[in-house]
Enzyme design. Structure first.
Site, PDB file in Angstrom:
ATOM      1  N   PRO A   2       8.883  64.562  37.840  1.00 25.52           N
ATOM      2  CA  PRO A   2       9.761  64.724  39.013  1.00 25.52           C
ATOM      3  C   PRO A   2       9.089  65.546  40.128  1.00 25.52           C
ATOM      4  O   PRO A   2       8.470  66.565  39.862  1.00 25.52           O
ATOM      5  CB  PRO A   2      10.971  65.468  38.456  1.00 25.52           C
ATOM      6  CG  PRO A   2      10.881  65.336  36.981  1.00 25.52           C
ATOM      7  CD  PRO A   2       9.436  65.169  36.648  1.00 25.52           C
ATOM      8  N   GLU A   3       9.211  65.044  41.352  1.00 23.95           N
ATOM      9  CA  GLU A   3       8.695  65.762  42.526  1.00 23.95           C
ATOM     10  C   GLU A   3       9.889  66.063  43.433  1.00 23.95           C
ATOM     11  O   GLU A   3      11.033  65.888  43.023  1.00 23.95           O
ATOM     12  CB  GLU A   3       7.638  64.901  43.234  1.00 23.95           C
ATOM     13  CG  GLU A   3       6.484  64.512  42.300  1.00 23.95           C
ATOM     14  CD  GLU A   3       5.437  63.627  42.971  1.00 23.95           C
ATOM     15  OE1 GLU A   3       5.241  63.733  44.205  1.00 23.95           O
ATOM     16  OE2 GLU A   3       4.810  62.818  42.268  1.00 23.95           O
ATOM     17  N   ARG A 255      -6.529  63.910  38.093  1.00 23.34           N
ATOM     18  CA  ARG A 255      -5.335  63.192  38.540  1.00 23.34           C
ATOM     19  C   ARG A 255      -5.694  61.747  38.842  1.00 23.34           C
ATOM     20  O   ARG A 255      -6.645  61.477  39.576  1.00 23.34           O
ATOM     21  CB  ARG A 255      -4.768  63.804  39.828  1.00 23.34           C
ATOM     22  CG  ARG A 255      -4.376  65.254  39.707  1.00 23.34           C
ATOM     23  CD  ARG A 255      -3.272  65.420  38.682  1.00 23.34           C
ATOM     24  NE  ARG A 255      -2.582  66.684  38.868  1.00 23.34           N
ATOM     25  CZ  ARG A 255      -1.378  66.799  39.417  1.00 23.34           C
ATOM     26  NH1 ARG A 255      -0.721  65.744  39.831  1.00 23.34           N
ATOM     27  NH2 ARG A 255      -0.821  67.972  39.529  1.00 23.34           N
TER      28      ARG A 255
END
Ligand code: ZN
Length: 270
Positions: A2-3, A255
Site C-alpha cells: 500500500p502507498e 526495486r
C-alpha cells in the site's frame, strides 16, 4: 504494497465506519505487530480523529494515538459483527457497538504503534505528496542542489511522503523521465511535468480505490481498480501505450523498475 492512494482510501472508509466508536478490547495475536510507546494500558476510549500522513494511518484514541503502517501486506478491515477469519490475523480491536477492526498481515512486516507522541513518527518525514502546500515551487526547492537519481529520491520518505514503487514508476513514465536520471540533469520543464504527474497519478489512483496486485484491500475488504489503469508498472515486455515499444523492467537498488526506454531516455552522463 500500500502507498499513499491505498492508505487514503482506507482512511476515508474508516472515517465513515469507526469514527467515534469506543474501543473496549485490543487483542494481540502476534506480539510484534503492536508496539507500545505508551504506559497507560489498556487504551479504552473513543476514536476522536482519523487521518493520514504519507503511508501512516493515524487514529486518535482518547489522548493517545494508534498509528498503523501496513508495509508489505498489512490489511485493516472493519468487521460489522459475527464470526471472522483468523488466518493471518495479528491484532483485533473490539468496539462497544459490536463492530471490530481487524489487522491482517500475512508477511508480518506491518506495525501498529500505540503512542502519546505521534510526531516522533511523523516529523522525520517529508511533506505529504497530496498536501495542498506541496506546490511545483516547493518540489523545485526540494530538488535544488541534489544529485541523486530521481527514483531513489522520490522513494525516500524523508524527502516526500507517500510514494512507493508502483506510483514512482507511474509518475516517471507520465513525465517521460528515466528513473535513473540524476536530479541535476532534469530540466525545469521536466521538473514541472513530474510535479503534475505526481499529483495526477495519486489522485487518479484514489478515484479508482487504489491498486490491488496482491494483498491490498480497502477497509471494507474490497479490491482496488487502479491496476487496470497502470501505464507502465507490471507491464514488462508489453507494448508502451505511447510508442508501442516493449516496456522494460530492471532491478534498480533492489526495486523492480518499469519504464519505456524510448519515451523515457536516460539523459546526461549517469
Ligand atoms: Zn514508449
Amino acid at each position: 504494497m500500500p502507498e499513499l492512494p491505498e492508505v487514503e482510501v482506507i482512511v476515508r472508509e474508516l472515517r465513515q465506519t469507526v469514527m467515534n466508536e469506543e474501543i473496549t478490547d485490543i487483542k494481540v495475536l502476534w506480539k510484534k505487530s503492536l508496539v507500545r510507546h505508551h504506559d497507560h494500558q489498556p487504551v479504552f476510549a473513543e476514536i476522536k480523529d482519523i487521518r493520514r500522513y504519507g503511508k501512516f494511518i493515524i487514529l486518535q484514541v482518547g489522548h493517545v494515538f494508534l498509528l498503523v503502517h501496513l508495509r508489505m501486506s498489512g490489511k485493516l478491515i472493519v468487521h460489522q459483527g459475527g464470526p471472522f477469519s483468523r488466518k493471518h490475523l495479528r491484532v483485533y480491536i473490539t468496539f462497544r457497538s459490536g463492530k471490530s477492526l481487524l489487522f491482517y498481515d500475512p508477511r508480518k512486516f506491518g506495525r501498529m504503534y500505540l503512542t502519546a507522541d505521534a510526531q516522533q513518527f511523523l516529523s522525520p518525514l517529508g511533506m505529504d505528496a497530496l498536501d495542498p502546500g506541496f506546490s511545483g515551487r516547493e518540489f523545485a526547492r526540494l530538488l535544488a542542489g541534489k544529485n541523486s537519481r530521481i527514483k531513489s529520491f522520490l522513494l525516500d520518505q524523508h524527502h516526500l511522503a507517500g510514494l512507493g514503487n508502483i506510483y514512482t514508476d507511474e509518475c516517471l513514465y507520465r513525465a517521460g523521465v528515466h528513473p535513473q536520471t540524476r536530479i541535476s540533469n532534469l530540466s525545469e520543464r521536466e521538473v514541472a511535468l513530474l510535479f503534475r504527474a505526481i499529483k495526477k497519478t495519486l489522485q487518479g489512483a484514489i478515484e479508482h480505490m487504489g491498486t490491488t496486485l496482491a494483498d491490498y484491500r480497502t477497509a471494507e475488504g474490497k479490491k482496488g481498480r487502479h491496476q487496470r489503469f497502470l501505464k507502465v508498472y507490471d507491464r514488462e515486455q508489453k507494448p508502451c501505450f505511447r510508442c508501442k515499444n516493449p516496456v522494460e523492467k530492471k532491478w534498480i537498488n533492489g526495486r523492480g523498475t518499469h519504464f519505456c526506454p524510448v519515451c523515457q531516455p536516460l539523459k546526461g552522463k549517469s
